[in-house]
Write an enzyme that holds these catalytic residues in place. Structure first.
Site, PDB file in Angstrom:
ATOM      1  N   HIS A  94     -28.233 -44.426  19.897  1.00 27.28           N
ATOM      2  CA  HIS A  94     -28.011 -45.328  18.768  1.00 27.28           C
ATOM      3  C   HIS A  94     -26.576 -45.154  18.266  1.00 27.28           C
ATOM      4  O   HIS A  94     -26.317 -44.293  17.415  1.00 27.28           O
ATOM      5  CB  HIS A  94     -28.989 -45.023  17.634  1.00 27.28           C
TER       6      HIS A  94
ATOM      7  N   GLY B 295     -36.357 -38.103  12.711  1.00 26.63           N
ATOM      8  CA  GLY B 295     -36.512 -39.196  13.668  1.00 26.63           C
ATOM      9  C   GLY B 295     -37.631 -40.104  13.228  1.00 26.63           C
ATOM     10  O   GLY B 295     -37.414 -41.306  13.047  1.00 26.63           O
TER      11      GLY B 295
ATOM     12  N   LEU C 280     -39.093 -41.947  10.697  1.00 29.67           N
ATOM     13  CA  LEU C 280     -38.300 -42.295   9.525  1.00 29.67           C
ATOM     14  C   LEU C 280     -39.003 -41.987   8.205  1.00 29.67           C
ATOM     15  O   LEU C 280     -40.221 -42.107   8.077  1.00 29.67           O
ATOM     16  CB  LEU C 280     -37.916 -43.775   9.595  1.00 29.67           C
TER      17      LEU C 280
ATOM     18  N   HIS D  62     -27.726 -51.225  17.392  1.00 33.21           N
ATOM     19  CA  HIS D  62     -28.632 -50.243  16.788  1.00 33.21           C
ATOM     20  C   HIS D  62     -29.149 -49.230  17.798  1.00 33.21           C
ATOM     21  O   HIS D  62     -29.006 -48.024  17.594  1.00 33.21           O
ATOM     22  CB  HIS D  62     -29.818 -50.939  16.114  1.00 33.21           C
TER      23      HIS D  62
ATOM     24  N   GLU E 133     -50.826 -37.967   0.146  1.00 30.32           N
ATOM     25  CA  GLU E 133     -51.110 -36.956   1.166  1.00 30.32           C
ATOM     26  C   GLU E 133     -49.952 -36.779   2.148  1.00 30.32           C
ATOM     27  O   GLU E 133     -49.568 -35.643   2.473  1.00 30.32           O
ATOM     28  CB  GLU E 133     -52.382 -37.322   1.943  1.00 30.32           C
TER      29      GLU E 133
ATOM     30  N   PHE F 294     -58.684 -37.303   4.943  1.00 32.91           N
ATOM     31  CA  PHE F 294     -57.375 -37.855   4.583  1.00 32.91           C
ATOM     32  C   PHE F 294     -56.219 -37.145   5.284  1.00 32.91           C
ATOM     33  O   PHE F 294     -55.053 -37.477   5.034  1.00 32.91           O
ATOM     34  CB  PHE F 294     -57.190 -37.822   3.070  1.00 32.91           C
TER      35      PHE F 294
ATOM     36  N   HIS G  10     -65.577 -41.339   4.111  1.00 34.97           N
ATOM     37  CA  HIS G  10     -65.099 -40.037   3.646  1.00 34.97           C
ATOM     38  C   HIS G  10     -65.620 -38.877   4.495  1.00 34.97           C
ATOM     39  O   HIS G  10     -65.267 -37.727   4.241  1.00 34.97           O
ATOM     40  CB  HIS G  10     -65.512 -39.817   2.187  1.00 34.97           C
TER      41      HIS G  10
ATOM     42  N   ARG H 118     -67.905 -28.665   1.457  1.00 38.81           N
ATOM     43  CA  ARG H 118     -68.239 -29.013   0.081  1.00 38.81           C
ATOM     44  C   ARG H 118     -69.518 -28.292  -0.338  1.00 38.81           C
ATOM     45  O   ARG H 118     -69.643 -27.818  -1.463  1.00 38.81           O
ATOM     46  CB  ARG H 118     -68.447 -30.523  -0.027  1.00 38.81           C
TER      47      ARG H 118
END
Length: 649
Positions: free
Chosen positions: A11, A99, A101, A249, A400, A426, A462, A509
């Site tokens: 680039h 890298g 982004l 680019h 998260e 998550f 979940h 849990r």
């Protein structure tokens, strides 16, 4: 241009477009020592738009780091110190792997936060030992990635005044040509960052070194807010035909365009030839050595005035554990074993942290808005806020991905071992930050609670099914899924001892019973014989909350005249590192095997073989009380007995 052309890949546009910005920062402001890249009080520089890696490699080479011109000639080649995107541990002076982004920007937030917290803890009047800036370059791609919102909103809320971000606003990305980025990116960046509570400078001309210098000076004067400098630039500035186009680019400019550019900018030297006068003007070794020497004098004065604080700071910078850690660790395991509590492993984790946080001030906890569920908060926890007083628990909000990338930056900075919590399901949101933590080998811990269909009523959205297996597939990610309080304590101690990578703790849990053991020695090996039987005819391998089911099935089978061995496997990653002799002693090849885990079954085939069986779940869950869901999917002693009988000849 030359390095990208030699590699036939890369680039060139961004390095050419941000060159004047780099001149202003690296020659006039950045405090660093090329002779000692690890000097602790250096300014941190992060290239979040990591595709422009040749800009960073050029700067490191010119300023005197051990990165010879031969390595620039080997850009993007096998075994070089100059990979396509910056990688921590390759070229000296590369602070973090970038890298993907936006993540470098989030890492920078973590570094700036670590600097402020260490300064609040250790600095004394007249002894400002921790005092440096964090600078980050970023582009439109970083701005578009959602993690930029997560991390930058948090940075503004926390008022990280020593964070300076310089935005390469060139209006070009891969899918664009001249200005076409506005078809899909029309954010008012200035107003967006003002809403976060940032200090804004610009837009300025990013090709005016004096204007950039002035903007950085203004940023450094701002004490209570992070600063974003908006710099208008032209991608591939100087290239007659490809400047300000998408063609510059992500591909070499080509020999013809490079030759024309040399004429246009007045650079007559051959590829990779840098005049000695240019090297002399860029060499930062003497200035860096002087800056570090001045700091070393400050450190010696600090050591004389505050010897205990100095020793603690040096220990934390080195990443070593306190001398009494092993004694404390063994006492914690013994205490949990003696109490023999039936509690959820998330609660066992909190109980472990109650003992560990006061003993290890480098532990910096947090949670993505689920503190009361992950149980990452303990009596010794103090919130991190805009207040300059040092805290040790970060309320990340529902972020998260941002949380885990910020944790990476905190760990990379040094002085802390961060841990952060969310539900296991998550972890998907944070996946790429987890991957980069493993790739870089940074020391962080993830508290992933609500680890199975045992979550119950919240239902399949979940209930993690594939998540434990997918985390185990990440190279260098150590995964623990403990079955009770003792295994949870061992998992935490393993995470703290580990210095070359991240650890994920998968926690229940629901309450799980304590398991009695003849010995605690095998737990740290990741898999061990929990309950044996003379003349065992099969092995049941179980992990987490399913270990109790395996023990109940063993009892039923034994009473029916079929003795079986139960192996608890809290960490497959740790077990797989053991010697073949040990692994075979736990899982004899001659015995048929059944694996039991409330998750996808395929992962366990490597342990049970083609003739074994897996009690798993290969579909999404159901919304119902946990006990009902377990029964519905066959996670019962009776079903395990049935499966074991089906494979024993």
């Amino acid at each position: 241009m030359d390095a990208v052309e030699a590699a036939k890949s890369g680039h060139p546009g961004m390095p050419m477009g941000m060159a004047e910005i780099a001149v202003a920062l690296w020659k006039r402001h950045l405090r660093h020592n090329p002779g000692n890249p690890g000097w602790f009080n250096r300014d941190r520089f992060i290239l979040s738009n990591g595709h422009g890696s040749m800009l960073l490699y050029s700067l490191l080479h010119l300023t005197g780091y051990e990165l010879p011109i031969e390595e620039l000639k080997r850009f993007r080649q096998l075994g070089s110190k100059t990979p396509g995107h910056p990688e921590r541990g390759c070229a000296p002076g590369v602070e973090t792997t970038t890298g993907p982004l936006g993540q470098g920007l989030a890492n920078a937030v973590g570094m700036a936060l670590a600097e402020r917290l260490l300064a609040a803890r250790f600095n004394k009047p007249g002894h400002e030992l921790i005092d440096h800036f964090t600078y980050v370059f970023l582009g439109d791609g970083c701005m578009m990635e959602g993690i930029s919102h997560e991390a930058c909103a948090l940075a503004g809320t926390l008022g990280l005044g020593k964070l300076v971000a310089i935005y390469d606003d060139n209006g070009i990305s891969i899918d664009s040509d001249k200005g076409e980025i506005h078809q899909w990116y029309t954010d008012d960046v200035r107003r967006r960052f003002e809403s976060y509570g940032w200090h804004l400078v610009g837009p300025i001309d990013g090709h005016d070194v004096e204007a950039v210098d002035k903007a950085i000076k203004k940023a450094k004067r701002e004490k209570g807010r992070p600063t974003l400098i908006i710099a208008k630039t032209v991608i591939a500035k100087g290239a007659p035909k490809k400047a300000n186009t998408g063609a510059a680019h992500g591909a070499p400019l080509g020999a013809e365009e490079i030759a024309a550019t040399r004429v246009a900018i007045g650079w007559s030297h051959a590829p990779f030839v840098v005049p000695e006068s240019v090297y002399a003007g860029w060499d930062a070794r003497a200035a860096g050595k002087k800056a570090e020497k001045k700091w070393t004098r400050l450190l010696k004065a600090y050591q004389a005035a505050f010897p205990e604080d100095a020793a603690e700071l040096e220990r934390r910078i080195s990443g070593s554990l306190p001398q009494d850690f092993e004694n404390r660790a063994q006492a914690l395991i013994a205490d949990f074993n003696a109490k023999a509590e039936t509690i959820a492993t998330r609660k066992a984790s909190q109980n472990a942290l109650e003992a560990l946080v006061p003993a290890l001030p480098e532990l910096l906890g947090g949670s993505a808005d689920l503190t009361g569920s992950n149980l990452t908060w303990v009596k010794a926890s103090r919130p991190v806020s805009r207040d300059p007083a040092p805290g040790n628990h970060i309320f990340y909000g529902v972020r998260e991905f941002g949380m885990c990338a910020v944790m990476n930056g905190i760990a990379l900075h040094g002085g802390f071992m961060p841990y952060g919590g969310t539900f296991l399901v998550f972890s998907d949101y944070a996946r790429n930050a987890l991957r980069l933590a493993a790739l870089m080998g940074v020391r962080v811990a993830y508290v992933f609670s609500h680890d199975s269909i045992g979550l119950g009523e919240d239902g399949p959205t979940h209930q993690p099914i594939e998540h434990a297996a997918s985390l185990r597939l990440i190279p260098n990610m150590e995964v623990w899924r403990p079955c009770d309080t003792v295994e949870t304590a061992v998992a935490w101690i393993s995470a703290l001892r580990r210095t070359n990578g991240p650890t994920a703790l998968l926690l229940t849990r629901q309450n799980v019973p304590f398991c009695k053991r003849e010995s605690l020695d095998g737990i740290s090996k990741g898999g061990y014989v929990l309950a044996d039987a003379p003349g065992a005819r099969a092995v049941i391998i179980a992990t987490g909350s399913e270990v109790a089911l395996a023990l109940a099935a063993q009892k039923q089978l034994g009473e029916a005249g079929m003795p079986v061995r139960v192996v608890s496997m809290p960490s497959t990653t740790q077990f797989d590192r053991q010697s073949p002799e040990y692994r075979n002693s736990v899982l004899p090849e001659a015995l048929p095997k059944v694996a039991v885990e409330a998750g996808v079954s395929d992962y366990w085939r490597k342990y049970v073989g083609t003739h074994g069986a897996v009690v798993g779940i290969d579909r999404y869950g159901e919304s119902a009380p946990a006990a009902d869901v377990f029964r519905h999917f066959g996670f019962t002693p009776d079903n395990i007995v049935k499966v074991v009988r089906s494979i024993v000849k």
